[in-house]
Design an enzyme around this catalytic site. Sequence first.
Site, mmCIF file in Angstrom:
data_model
loop_
_atom_site.group_PDB
_atom_site.id
_atom_site.type_symbol
_atom_site.label_atom_id
_atom_site.label_comp_id
_atom_site.label_asym_id
_atom_site.label_seq_id
_atom_site.Cartn_x
_atom_site.Cartn_y
_atom_site.Cartn_z
ATOM 1 N N ARG A 150 10.923 -1.070 11.829
ATOM 2 C CA ARG A 150 9.602 -0.765 12.392
ATOM 3 C C ARG A 150 9.296 -1.744 13.514
ATOM 4 O O ARG A 150 9.480 -2.942 13.364
ATOM 5 C CB ARG A 150 8.543 -0.900 11.275
ATOM 6 N N LYS A 177 0.839 -1.209 0.000
ATOM 7 C CA LYS A 177 0.000 0.000 0.000
ATOM 8 C C LYS A 177 0.879 1.266 0.000
ATOM 9 O O LYS A 177 0.679 2.165 -0.807
ATOM 10 C CB LYS A 177 -0.940 0.020 1.231
ATOM 11 N N ARG A 212 -0.852 -9.174 13.222
ATOM 12 C CA ARG A 212 -1.380 -8.150 12.297
ATOM 13 C C ARG A 212 -2.151 -8.809 11.158
ATOM 14 O O ARG A 212 -3.221 -8.329 10.763
ATOM 15 C CB ARG A 212 -0.224 -7.315 11.730
ATOM 16 N N ARG A 259 11.788 -6.117 5.578
ATOM 17 C CA ARG A 259 11.719 -4.686 5.860
ATOM 18 C C ARG A 259 12.232 -4.378 7.272
ATOM 19 O O ARG A 259 12.818 -3.317 7.514
ATOM 20 C CB ARG A 259 10.277 -4.179 5.699
ATOM 21 N N ARG A 279 -10.395 0.340 8.365
ATOM 22 C CA ARG A 279 -9.833 -0.974 8.661
ATOM 23 C C ARG A 279 -10.805 -1.880 9.410
ATOM 24 O O ARG A 279 -10.466 -3.011 9.752
ATOM 25 C CB ARG A 279 -8.621 -0.754 9.546
#
Length: 205
Positions: free
Chosen positions: A148, A28, A160, A142, A103
């Site tokens: 993160r 996204k 998640r 990532r 969401r």
Amino acid sequence: MAEFKNLTYNNSKNMLNLILFGAPGAGKGTQAKKISEKFHLLHLSTGDILRKAVANKTELGIIAKEYLDRGNLLPDDIMIKMVENTIKKNTDVQGFIFDGFPRTIAQAEAFDKMLVTLNMAINCVIHLRVEKDILVDRLLKRAEIEGRSDDADKSIIENRITLYKQKTKPVKEYYSKLEKLTVIDGLGEIDDIFEQVDAVLSEKL
Ligand code: AP5
Ligand code: MG
């Protein structure tokens, strides 16, 4: 620069408003950056706003941190207010890319009501579809680059993705019923995926 003058959208402000929908790691943010460059839309990423609030230790950031670190969703009312405030602060834009919002069904319903009061509408919802194994691989990769907190641990990533399936996937059905949904395969080269996104959006102009 995309020309929006003299075009009629189904909202009275003549904007192009897009929801980018997809699981954690679907791409996204990656696609939103490219869309925003080409179509001059404001990228409104709820995750980015929250991470900034956490980094700045604002009142919101202090509340948000424990949700973000665990990969849990923040309460709907906080998110709805946050998005409304952000839209209201950006009156001079040609449109928004909503990334990470809505969401939950409650967020989608509240969003619809909010958009009516703001004289706005969603023109298009693009679902970037990617299978779970690939999502986990992308996010673990990532984690090494960006650090993160919610990519740091495989169990947080799994949480998640589980919440996405339970709470967020029904939002896809919601927009499908409104005939706003386009599904794009989120696997493959970033530029090839963008070509497909571009084609969908260009049709709306
Ligand atoms: P948020 O920031 O929205 O995170 P997310 O949905 O988990 O999605 P990501 O940002 O991880 O993935 P992405 O789809 O943007 O993929 P990206 O382009 O980065 O939310 C974070 C948290 O905030 C939530 O968990 C929650 O706590 C809170 N929150 C936010 N909104 C909320 C809401 N509305 N309600 C309640 N809570 C909320 O790509 C991922 C990686 O893959 C990158 O490294 C990228 O380089 C790579 N990549 C991208 N495309 C490709 C490709 N085609 N091929 C190979 N690699 C690719
Ligand atoms: Mg993102």
